[in-house]
Scaffold this active site. Structure first.
Site, PDB file in Angstrom:
ATOM      1  N   ASP A  60       0.922  -1.237  -0.020  1.00 52.48           N
ATOM      2  CA  ASP A  60       0.063   0.110   0.109  1.00 52.48           C
ATOM      3  C   ASP A  60       0.975   1.306  -0.056  1.00 52.48           C
ATOM      4  O   ASP A  60       0.426   2.224  -0.427  1.00 52.48           O
ATOM      5  CB  ASP A  60      -1.100  -0.056   1.032  1.00 52.48           C
ATOM      6  CG  ASP A  60      -0.165   0.280   2.473  1.00 52.48           C
ATOM      7  OD1 ASP A  60       0.594  -0.394   2.894  1.00 52.48           O
ATOM      8  OD2 ASP A  60      -0.505   1.461   3.175  1.00 52.48           O
ATOM      9  N   ASP A  63       5.956   0.406   3.093  1.00 50.86           N
ATOM     10  CA  ASP A  63       6.096  -0.698   3.758  1.00 50.86           C
ATOM     11  C   ASP A  63       5.755  -1.954   2.803  1.00 50.86           C
ATOM     12  O   ASP A  63       5.458  -1.724   1.614  1.00 50.86           O
ATOM     13  CB  ASP A  63       5.467  -0.911   5.011  1.00 50.86           C
ATOM     14  CG  ASP A  63       4.089  -0.746   4.961  1.00 50.86           C
ATOM     15  OD1 ASP A  63       3.555  -0.869   3.826  1.00 50.86           O
ATOM     16  OD2 ASP A  63       3.505  -0.525   6.056  1.00 50.86           O
ATOM     17  N   TYR A 211      -4.762   0.762   9.602  1.00 47.26           N
ATOM     18  CA  TYR A 211      -5.987   1.136   8.847  1.00 47.26           C
ATOM     19  C   TYR A 211      -7.187   0.708   9.450  1.00 47.26           C
ATOM     20  O   TYR A 211      -8.221  -0.091   8.969  1.00 47.26           O
ATOM     21  CB  TYR A 211      -5.908   0.316   7.486  1.00 47.26           C
ATOM     22  CG  TYR A 211      -4.650   0.845   6.650  1.00 47.26           C
ATOM     23  CD1 TYR A 211      -4.921   2.312   6.041  1.00 47.26           C
ATOM     24  CD2 TYR A 211      -3.670   0.523   6.286  1.00 47.26           C
ATOM     25  CE1 TYR A 211      -3.969   2.964   5.107  1.00 47.26           C
ATOM     26  CE2 TYR A 211      -2.397   1.025   5.644  1.00 47.26           C
ATOM     27  CZ  TYR A 211      -2.638   2.297   5.144  1.00 47.26           C
ATOM     28  OH  TYR A 211      -1.656   2.786   4.375  1.00 47.26           O
ATOM     29  N   GLU A 465       6.151   9.832   2.518  1.00 47.90           N
ATOM     30  CA  GLU A 465       5.738   8.623   2.101  1.00 47.90           C
ATOM     31  C   GLU A 465       4.697   8.639   1.055  1.00 47.90           C
ATOM     32  O   GLU A 465       3.714   9.248   1.130  1.00 47.90           O
ATOM     33  CB  GLU A 465       5.131   7.759   3.294  1.00 47.90           C
ATOM     34  CG  GLU A 465       4.880   6.195   3.066  1.00 47.90           C
ATOM     35  CD  GLU A 465       4.547   5.421   4.216  1.00 47.90           C
ATOM     36  OE1 GLU A 465       4.922   4.297   4.113  1.00 47.90           O
ATOM     37  OE2 GLU A 465       3.945   5.927   5.240  1.00 47.90           O
TER      38      GLU A 465
END
Length: 499
Positions: A60, A63, A211, A465
């Protein structure tokens, strides 16, 4: 304020690169057509602990976890972008469909047994986040987390149903058999979500705090039903939307801010992203109710309220703008809000134009031009029309973030360093002051601070990110502005949206 204008108007180049980014996020066995060749095969045993094949899908963000909730939302948004703007994508349409299929193929695997088991996540996040490893080297736990009737996850299952339904429509012209297969799965997955109600927060403990769903699962159920109605025109899905929309109209605004649930002021009608789908529901549904007064409420009033919540001069504005003109909502990774909100503005403007409609925000009246130009100002800011002259898309223009928070980008590729790099050996690359050796072309990062400054640092995760759910709405946005139809709107140029 002095604005530095970078190459912010090459929307065709931005479209190509925004799609290419998804190839850098691929997990699994990479195809011969892979264009970002510094990425290699990874996670080829995913799902083996649960005796299922879960090879594939997308990482996603920076990572190496496959979080299915944001992945499904990203797939839905890629498909919606193709449905709305595919005719403007030219040769990039093929690659956009490839990006969707990489997600939809994976979700077919995840829902192979949709009556009794749906895969919700692959990878144990704490072990993964404790290491700085290339996905090709991963030796952290690859746990498979599943949903069952006794461990339900209605928000995740319904978002997967939405992704499969939207994808089925995206492929209806080019691969009708595949389209039908996706739709049949979408129907069964939605039934699982609706018949086995409950939050995946409780069923998949490893999803939080990364999440968590803080807005409940009813918005995803309605969102999934709306997409199934759009794809099938079956009355039962429309009745589901109409009969349940009232349950989320007065829902409080709860935002996931660094894993903490924060109660905000404002209306839930203005919220849209991987966690909350309410504004998206109203805009999606508005397409087929705008000319029907008997069905317009509450969808059209709430879609209008969403518009009024973001217009800079609206008396009911609930967002802020930097001096340089960028929209801000509370929370990190601000560009996720900018891209998803701007996407809805463009789509709603198109529906308004077809219906010859305007939106009244007290003394302020907004026509489609107003919405288009606000979205354009956000896209142009992202691409470099901002005080720093910085493109927040990696690899776009001559000035872009060099030290993004992304494991694969930060470390040498297997071509350059074929030896295994272990968990802690990767720290030296994270701590390095050198630019990332692998350019993750097309990646949107979290973006600048509210004073228009930007810290190009791997340590500043919120700013540096990238994530799939930043890029997915942006694909449709730049496809629209690349199109001849965009030039039919009046461009009033850059505005200084001072708070």
């Amino acid at each position: 304020m002095v604005m530095v204008r970078a190459d912010s108007g090459n929307y065709g180049d931005a479209l190509t690169k925004s799609i290419l980014f998804f190839e850098g996020q691929r997990s699994g066995k990479l195809p011969p057509s892979q264009r970002l060749t510094w990425r290699k095969d990874s996670a080829l045993n995913d799902g083996s602990d649960a005796h299922v094949d879960m090879v594939g899908g997308y990482y996603d963000a920076g990572d190496n976890i496959k979080f299915h909730f944001p992945m499904a939302f990203s797939t839905t948004m890629l498909a919606w972008g193709v449905l709305e703007f595919g005719n403007s994508m030219g040769s990039d349409l093929e690659h956009a469909l490839e990006a969707i299929r990489w997600g939809s193929d994976y979700f077919l695997k995840a829902t192979r047994n949709p009556n009794n088991l749906i895969v919700a996540q692959v990878g144990e996040p704490y072990g993964d986040h404790d290491c700085w490893e290339r996905p090709e080297d991963m030796d952290t736990p690859r746990n498979t987390y599943v949903l069952t009737p006794n461990k339900p996850g209605s928000e995740l299952s319904a978002e997967i149903a939405a992704a499969l339904a939207a994808s089925s429509m995206a492929f209806s012209a080019s691969d009708n058999q595949y389209s039908k297969w996706l739709l049949s799965h979408a129907i069964r997955v939605f039934d699982f979500a609706n018949n086995n109600r409950g939050s995946y927060n409780a069923s998949v403990g490893a999803a939080c705090p990364f999440y968590c769903d803080y807005n409940g699962y009813m918005d995803e159920l309605i969102w999934g039903a709306a997409w199934l109605y759009k794809a099938t025109k079956m009355r039962k899905y429309w009745e589901f939307v109409r009969s349940n929309i009232g349950s989320i109209e007065s829902q409080p605004v709860i935002r996931n801010i660094k894993g903490v649930a924060v109660l905000l002021n404002g209306g839930s009608f203005a919220e849209f992203g991987w966690d909350c789908k309410i504004a998206g529901i109203n805009v999606l549904v508005s397409q087929w109710v705008m000319g029907d007064p008997s069905s317009a409420s509450p969808f059209i009033p709430n879609a209008d309220a969403f518009v009024c919540s973001v217009l800079p001069n609206s008396p009911t504005k609930s967002v802020s703008y930097s001096k340089g003109g960028l929209m801000f909502k509370p929370g990190s990774s601000n560009l996720q809000h900018v891209t998803s909100t701007s996407f809805l503005l463009i789509v709603y403007a198109r529906y308004m134009q077809a219906a010859k409609k305007v939106v009244n925000c007290g003394s302020v009246t907004a026509d489609p031009n107003t919405l288009i130009n606000l979205a354009k100002s956000q896209v142009d800011y992202i691409l470099g029309n901002n005080p720093l002259g910085m493109s927040y898309m990696v690899g776009y223009s001559n000035k872009f973030p060099q030290k993004i928070h992304h494991r694969a980008s930060t470390m040498p590729s297997l071509d350059q360093h074929p030896q295994h790099i272990t968990c802690r050996d990767g720290d030296q690359y994270f701590k390095s002051n050198a630019p990332n050796p692998n350019i993750l072309i097309g990646a949107l990062v979290g973006g600048p601070a509210e004073d228009d400054t930007f810290e190009d640092s791997r340590y500043n995760v919120g700013q540096s990110e990238p994530a799939t759910y930043l890029n997915a709405p942006f694909v449709g946005l730049v496809a629209y502005f690349k199109s001849p139809q965009a030039s039919s709107f009046v461009d009033f140029g850059f505005r200084d949206f001072t708070n």
